[in-house]
Design an enzyme around this catalytic site. Structure first.
Site, mmCIF file in Angstrom:
data_model
loop_
_atom_site.group_PDB
_atom_site.id
_atom_site.type_symbol
_atom_site.label_atom_id
_atom_site.label_comp_id
_atom_site.label_asym_id
_atom_site.label_seq_id
_atom_site.Cartn_x
_atom_site.Cartn_y
_atom_site.Cartn_z
ATOM 1 N N CYS A 80 10.141 -3.291 4.491
ATOM 2 C CA CYS A 80 10.698 -2.235 5.328
ATOM 3 C C CYS A 80 10.165 -2.264 6.754
ATOM 4 C CB CYS A 80 10.461 -0.866 4.695
ATOM 5 S SG CYS A 80 8.733 -0.372 4.655
ATOM 6 N N CYS A 101 4.684 -4.258 6.446
ATOM 7 C CA CYS A 101 5.402 -4.421 5.179
ATOM 8 C C CYS A 101 6.547 -5.409 5.377
ATOM 9 C CB CYS A 101 5.940 -3.088 4.693
ATOM 10 S SG CYS A 101 7.031 -3.250 3.271
ATOM 11 N N ASP A 153 -6.326 1.525 4.984
ATOM 12 C CA ASP A 153 -7.018 2.599 4.274
ATOM 13 C C ASP A 153 -6.122 3.808 4.011
ATOM 14 O OD1 ASP A 153 -9.397 1.096 4.291
ATOM 15 O OD2 ASP A 153 -9.785 1.735 6.351
ATOM 16 N N ASP A 191 -9.378 7.437 -0.514
ATOM 17 C CA ASP A 191 -9.721 6.031 -0.655
ATOM 18 C C ASP A 191 -11.106 5.859 -0.049
ATOM 19 O OD1 ASP A 191 -9.057 3.124 -1.073
ATOM 20 O OD2 ASP A 191 -9.386 3.105 1.085
ATOM 21 N N CYS A 201 3.115 -1.237 -0.416
ATOM 22 C CA CYS A 201 3.533 -0.435 0.721
ATOM 23 C C CYS A 201 3.869 0.971 0.209
ATOM 24 C CB CYS A 201 4.755 -1.066 1.381
ATOM 25 S SG CYS A 201 5.605 0.031 2.523
ATOM 26 N N CYS A 243 7.886 1.934 0.808
ATOM 27 C CA CYS A 243 9.002 1.489 -0.012
ATOM 28 C C CYS A 243 8.579 0.987 -1.381
ATOM 29 C CB CYS A 243 9.786 0.405 0.726
ATOM 30 S SG CYS A 243 8.845 -1.099 0.981
ATOM 31 N N GLU A 272 -9.993 7.064 -6.795
ATOM 32 C CA GLU A 272 -9.898 5.774 -7.449
ATOM 33 C C GLU A 272 -11.144 5.569 -8.283
ATOM 34 O OE1 GLU A 272 -8.324 1.441 -5.865
ATOM 35 O OE2 GLU A 272 -9.216 2.875 -4.516
HETATM 36 ZN ZN LIG Z 1 7.561 -1.112 2.865
#
Ligand SMILES: [Zn+2]
Length: 416
Positions: free
Chosen positions: A360, A357, A367, A198, A338, A341, A286
């Site tokens: 979770c 998140c 980053d 990234d 995230c 999850c 990316e």
């Molecule tokens: Zn999560």
């Protein structure tokens, strides 16, 4: 595959003089042809064709005001006309959408104080001699044998040679050669890893590996640190009188500062790109719209970091070292999902470095999390999972020690 080899050249005083004359002629031919096209367009007359402009050049050589054009080799002058046609073709293709990428503007008049160049083709009577020992010579018609510093020998005879004088006064020769890409096969064990990258502003690159390790490559911000020196040089330049010798000297100092920044940046990018493709079997990146970002307020930092150069170097070096590059879509929401999850938490402002998140409870580093998502989006998900289910959580979390959901919801400090 066409490749460029660029070396620093050391023309003698006499050769510099001859080159100056040649550069001047190329510039005048380009500018004359541009003026002819533009005046035809303004007068609504048909645009002069390639052949007509070429004929006009031949005719100009017989007139007293342009007689000096006959004193230099005619090949670079023809190449200059070809450059103008290419410039127009690119401009029109860009406008009609045939050419992708950044918008290309209309050709502009060349200036004496900018970078100067002249291109010779193979049939111009160019000869290259490389006796070894770091020295090379290129024979140019009506210029002579120009010495250059050869860091590695040319693999085959070049199809063209461009002589360049940069704004800071340095000379270079740039050869175009057509060579097959040699693939360097590395030992199996050395490159079994996969990397997800990234690119950012706080750090130049944030990298996660499928073996559970990760790292941040600092963004050195050379330009920022040299900015004061550059500003001083530019102030001194603006205070000089137009057309004076001191103005020329001050302009050169500005160009030298710019070159130093450029060279340091290149060096850093080359080393990082080489390390990445050597140490990894696959690299996921990316696909960024740098042209789009550069128009926003973060423009200076974006250009400073030179993202597109880094991406290009990784792709080029990967081809040579047999590594695979996965480019994922520009619109992939890598910084919103995230990695633990897969819940999408919506857009976050740039200053949010760490977030929790909502599903979770994992404390995510913006980053690192994005880098894991790049890795996942590139289809390397099985590889990540094969190393144990928690590896992506470890890679994406803000603090590797706190793997389990953290109690505090407002983490203090930024990403380490
Ligand atoms: Zn999560």
């Amino acid at each position: 595959m066409l490749k460029r080899y660029r070396y620093r050249a050391y023309p003698t005083g006499e050769q510099q003089h001859a080159l100056s004359q040649l550069f001047g002629c190329c510039r005048v031919v380009f500018n004359d042809a541009l003026a002819a096209r533009e005046s035809a367009r303004r007068a609504c007359r048909p645009i002069p064709s390639k052949g007509e402009l070429s004929a006009a050049l031949t005719a100009a050589k017989t007139t007293p005001e342009r007689a000096w054009l006959a004193e230099v080799s005619s090949v670079p002058l023809q190449q200059s006309l070809a450059d103008l046609h290419r410039a127009y073709a690119n401009f029109f293709d860009s406008r009609t959408g045939k050419r992708k990428g950044r918008k290309v503007g209309a050709p502009r008049f060349k200036k004496r104080t900018h970078r100067q160049s002249a291109r010779f083709t193979r049939n111009a009577g160019v000869g290259v001699l490389e006796p070894g020992g770091g020295s090379g010579f290129v024979r140019l018609p009506k210029i002579g044998r120009v010495r250059y510093e050869s860091s590695r020998p040319l693999p085959v005879d070049p199809s063209s040679v461009t002589v360049i004088r940069e704004a800071d006064g340095r000379h270079y020769v740039s050869f175009v050669v057509d060579e097959p890409v040699p693939v360097v096969v590395l030992p199996e064990s050395a490159s079994a890893r996969c990397a997800g990258i990234d690119v950012g502003l706080t750090d130049l690159a944030v990298i996660v590996y499928d073996d559970g390790t990760r790292e941040k490559i600092d963004n050195p911000r050379w330009l920022r640190s040299k900015e004061r020196g550059l500003a001083r040089a530019q102030r001194a330049y603006s205070r000089t009188m137009k057309g004076s010798r001191n103005r020329d000297k001050a302009r050169r100092r500005v160009a030298v500062t710019h070159r130093k920044v450029r060279e340091t940046r290149w060096d850093h990018h080359h080393k990082l790109a080489l390390r990445l493709v050597r140490e990894n079997q696959a690299v996921a990146l990316e696909g960024l719209s740098v042209a789009g970002l550069a128009r926003t307020r973060v423009a200076k930092s974006v250009h400073d970091a030179g993202w597109s150069t880094l991406t290009r170097l990784i792709v080029e070096k990967a081809a040579r070292y047999g590594a695979v590059v996965h480019t994922i879509g520009r619109w992939e929401p890598t910084s919103q999902v995230c990695a633990g999850c897969g819940v999408q938490d919506g857009k976050k402002p740039l200053d949010v470095r760490v977030w929790v998140c909502p599903s979770c409870g994992l404390v995510l580093d913006r980053d690192y999390n994005a880098a894991v998502n790049v890795l996942l989006a590139a289809g390397l998900v099985e590889r990540v999972n094969a190393c144990g289910g928690s590896v992506r959580r470890v890679l994406a979390c803000a603090d590797p020690v706190k793997q389990e959901p953290a109690e505090q919801t407002a983490p203090s400090g930024g990403a380490a």
